[in-house]
Scaffold this active site. Structure first.
Site, PDB file in Angstrom:
ATOM      1  N   ASN A   6      47.650 -10.213  75.443  1.00 51.79           N
ATOM      2  CA  ASN A   6      48.812 -10.796  76.124  1.00 51.79           C
ATOM      3  C   ASN A   6      48.284 -11.629  77.294  1.00 51.79           C
ATOM      4  O   ASN A   6      47.817 -11.076  78.279  1.00 51.79           O
ATOM      5  CB  ASN A   6      49.726  -9.665  76.622  1.00 51.79           C
ATOM      6  CG  ASN A   6      50.877 -10.187  77.470  1.00 51.79           C
ATOM      7  OD1 ASN A   6      51.195 -11.383  77.433  1.00 51.79           O
ATOM      8  ND2 ASN A   6      51.507  -9.307  78.229  1.00 51.79           N
ATOM      9  N   PHE A   7      48.383 -12.953  77.147  1.00 50.60           N
ATOM     10  CA  PHE A   7      47.856 -13.831  78.204  1.00 50.60           C
ATOM     11  C   PHE A   7      48.774 -13.886  79.425  1.00 50.60           C
ATOM     12  O   PHE A   7      48.388 -14.422  80.456  1.00 50.60           O
ATOM     13  CB  PHE A   7      47.678 -15.260  77.677  1.00 50.60           C
ATOM     14  CG  PHE A   7      46.536 -15.458  76.713  1.00 50.60           C
ATOM     15  CD1 PHE A   7      45.649 -14.439  76.420  1.00 50.60           C
ATOM     16  CD2 PHE A   7      46.339 -16.709  76.113  1.00 50.60           C
ATOM     17  CE1 PHE A   7      44.588 -14.644  75.534  1.00 50.60           C
ATOM     18  CE2 PHE A   7      45.286 -16.921  75.238  1.00 50.60           C
ATOM     19  CZ  PHE A   7      44.417 -15.904  74.937  1.00 50.60           C
ATOM     20  N   LYS A   8      50.005 -13.406  79.274  1.00 51.59           N
ATOM     21  CA  LYS A   8      51.009 -13.550  80.357  1.00 51.59           C
ATOM     22  C   LYS A   8      51.087 -15.029  80.762  1.00 51.59           C
ATOM     23  O   LYS A   8      51.062 -15.892  79.891  1.00 51.59           O
ATOM     24  CB  LYS A   8      50.670 -12.645  81.536  1.00 51.59           C
ATOM     25  CG  LYS A   8      50.338 -11.227  81.110  1.00 51.59           C
ATOM     26  CD  LYS A   8      50.205 -10.287  82.251  1.00 51.59           C
ATOM     27  CE  LYS A   8      49.710  -8.942  81.734  1.00 51.59           C
ATOM     28  NZ  LYS A   8      50.045  -7.845  82.589  1.00 51.59           N
ATOM     29  N   HIS A  82      58.587  -6.396  77.270  1.00 55.17           N
ATOM     30  CA  HIS A  82      57.439  -6.157  78.167  1.00 55.17           C
ATOM     31  C   HIS A  82      57.958  -5.745  79.542  1.00 55.17           C
ATOM     32  O   HIS A  82      58.978  -6.240  80.016  1.00 55.17           O
ATOM     33  CB  HIS A  82      56.565  -7.412  78.273  1.00 55.17           C
ATOM     34  CG  HIS A  82      55.253  -7.132  78.938  1.00 55.17           C
ATOM     35  ND1 HIS A  82      55.126  -7.065  80.309  1.00 55.17           N
ATOM     36  CD2 HIS A  82      54.034  -6.857  78.426  1.00 55.17           C
ATOM     37  CE1 HIS A  82      53.857  -6.776  80.597  1.00 55.17           C
ATOM     38  NE2 HIS A  82      53.177  -6.642  79.479  1.00 55.17           N
ATOM     39  N   GLU A  84      57.091  -6.460  82.437  1.00 60.74           N
ATOM     40  CA  GLU A  84      57.266  -7.534  83.433  1.00 60.74           C
ATOM     41  C   GLU A  84      58.596  -8.248  83.221  1.00 60.74           C
ATOM     42  O   GLU A  84      59.212  -8.739  84.174  1.00 60.74           O
ATOM     43  CB  GLU A  84      56.059  -8.494  83.379  1.00 60.74           C
ATOM     44  CG  GLU A  84      54.843  -7.837  84.025  1.00 60.74           C
ATOM     45  CD  GLU A  84      53.500  -8.270  83.483  1.00 60.74           C
ATOM     46  OE1 GLU A  84      53.417  -9.310  82.804  1.00 60.74           O
ATOM     47  OE2 GLU A  84      52.519  -7.543  83.738  1.00 60.74           O
ATOM     48  N   GLU A 151      53.238   1.181  77.255  1.00 59.15           N
ATOM     49  CA  GLU A 151      52.501   0.627  78.395  1.00 59.15           C
ATOM     50  C   GLU A 151      53.085   1.189  79.690  1.00 59.15           C
ATOM     51  O   GLU A 151      54.079   0.667  80.206  1.00 59.15           O
ATOM     52  CB  GLU A 151      52.644  -0.893  78.413  1.00 59.15           C
ATOM     53  CG  GLU A 151      52.156  -1.569  77.155  1.00 59.15           C
ATOM     54  CD  GLU A 151      51.845  -3.028  77.403  1.00 59.15           C
ATOM     55  OE1 GLU A 151      50.683  -3.396  77.236  1.00 59.15           O
ATOM     56  OE2 GLU A 151      52.740  -3.779  77.795  1.00 59.15           O
ATOM     57  N   GLY A 157      47.762  -3.828  84.661  1.00 66.03           N
ATOM     58  CA  GLY A 157      47.167  -4.751  85.624  1.00 66.03           C
ATOM     59  C   GLY A 157      46.604  -4.081  86.863  1.00 66.03           C
ATOM     60  O   GLY A 157      46.264  -4.745  87.840  1.00 66.03           O
ATOM     61  N   SER A 187      45.512  -1.623  81.420  1.00 61.70           N
ATOM     62  CA  SER A 187      44.123  -1.632  81.903  1.00 61.70           C
ATOM     63  C   SER A 187      43.102  -1.206  80.846  1.00 61.70           C
ATOM     64  O   SER A 187      42.136  -0.512  81.154  1.00 61.70           O
ATOM     65  CB  SER A 187      44.002  -0.796  83.176  1.00 61.70           C
ATOM     66  OG  SER A 187      44.809  -1.359  84.197  1.00 61.70           O
TER      67      SER A 187
HETATM   68  C1  PEP Z   1      49.975  -6.058  79.404  1.00 64.05           C
HETATM   69  O1  PEP Z   1      50.369  -6.949  80.127  1.00 64.05           O
HETATM   70  O2  PEP Z   1      50.562  -5.860  78.341  1.00 64.05           O
HETATM   71  C2  PEP Z   1      48.829  -5.245  79.837  1.00 64.05           C
HETATM   72  C3  PEP Z   1      48.565  -4.143  79.202  1.00 64.05           C
HETATM   73  O3  PEP Z   1      48.111  -5.702  80.914  1.00 64.05           O
HETATM   74  P1  PEP Z   1      46.687  -5.151  81.470  1.00 64.05           P
HETATM   75  O4  PEP Z   1      45.792  -4.959  80.281  1.00 64.05           O
HETATM   76  O5  PEP Z   1      46.209  -6.255  82.378  1.00 64.05           O
HETATM   77  O6  PEP Z   1      46.968  -3.889  82.175  1.00 64.05           O
END
Ligand code: PEP
Length: 228
Positions: A6-8, A82, A84, A151, A157, A187
């Protein structure tokens, strides 16, 4: 085994093209790989999915993209729910389930994210399960093109993934709700991916920050290949 990036809100179209070219130099060898770039980098490629999409073909929805825009690039994969989008953009479960229904009806592969914030985790597993159940309201958990991604918000993050024990207990609970693949996200990086994908009921990983560097992402796919 599924390994998804996931590049966000990172990378341009040019950078995404270069990334895909580099990524495809390795043999995935049975590992399913998915890449979710920002809207401006959507392109026709079997690895690509959209990070979000509005539940309509087209229309007066400023700032959104819908089915028509995804069809232009033959995109058949979408990320929904997600954290976010839930917590920063403020998407409600009702709206999220509308997206799910719309893209399910269109035959999309759906990566559906759930996860609890820290204050809920602190109350223990029963509260976590209740919270997650609320994020599953209105979702067809046996949809054949569904992948669930667990998640925990407090692990996204932050550089600190959930502990093996917490991932294990939570995935065991989620497994009671669905037979579809369940990914862990939060992470994940080269030095913890092996341990994480070895946990029962973890069918792969969704990776944000550590997916941005293609060599790091390739390294993680290689580790997943060995475990698969
Ligand atoms: C994500 O945004 O789905 C995610 C898991 O981010 P990160 O790996 O940076 O925690």
């Amino acid at each position: 085994m599924i390994v998804a990036a996931n590049f966000k809100m990172h990378k341009t179209r040019k950078e995404t093209k270069e990334y895909l070219k580099e990524l495809k130099k390795i043999d995935f060898n049975g590992v399913k790989v998915a890449v979710f770039p920002p809207f401006t980098a959507l392109m026709e490629d079997e690895l690509i999915g959209a990070q979000n999409a509005y539940p309509a073909i087209n229309g007066a929805f400023t700032g959104e993209i819908g089915l028509e825009q995804l069809n232009e690039f033959n995109i058949k994969r979408v990320l929904i729910g997600h954290s976010e989008r839930r917590h920063i953009i403020g998407e409600s479960q009702e709206f999220i389930s509308k997206k799910f229904d719309f893209y399910k009806e269109k035959g999309f592969e759906i990566f559906y994210c759930i996860g609890e914030p820290l204050e809920v985790r602190k109350k223990g597993i029963d509260e976590v399960v209740k919270y997650l159940q609320n994020q599953l309201v209105g979702i067809d958990l046996e949809y054949e093109k569904l992948t669930v991604a667990y998640e925990p918000v407090w692990a996204i993050g932050t550089g600190e993934s959930a502990s093996i024990e917490k991932i294990k207990e939570t995935h065991a609970e989620i497994r009671k709700f669905t037979t579809r693949p369940v990914l862990y996200g939060g992470s994940v990086k080269p030095d913890n991916i092996k341990e994480i994908i070895n946990i029962p009921n973890v069918d792969g990983v969704l990776i944000g920050g550590a997916s941005l560097d293609v060599e790091t992402f390739k390294e993680m796919i290689k580790i997943a290949k060995e475990i698969k």
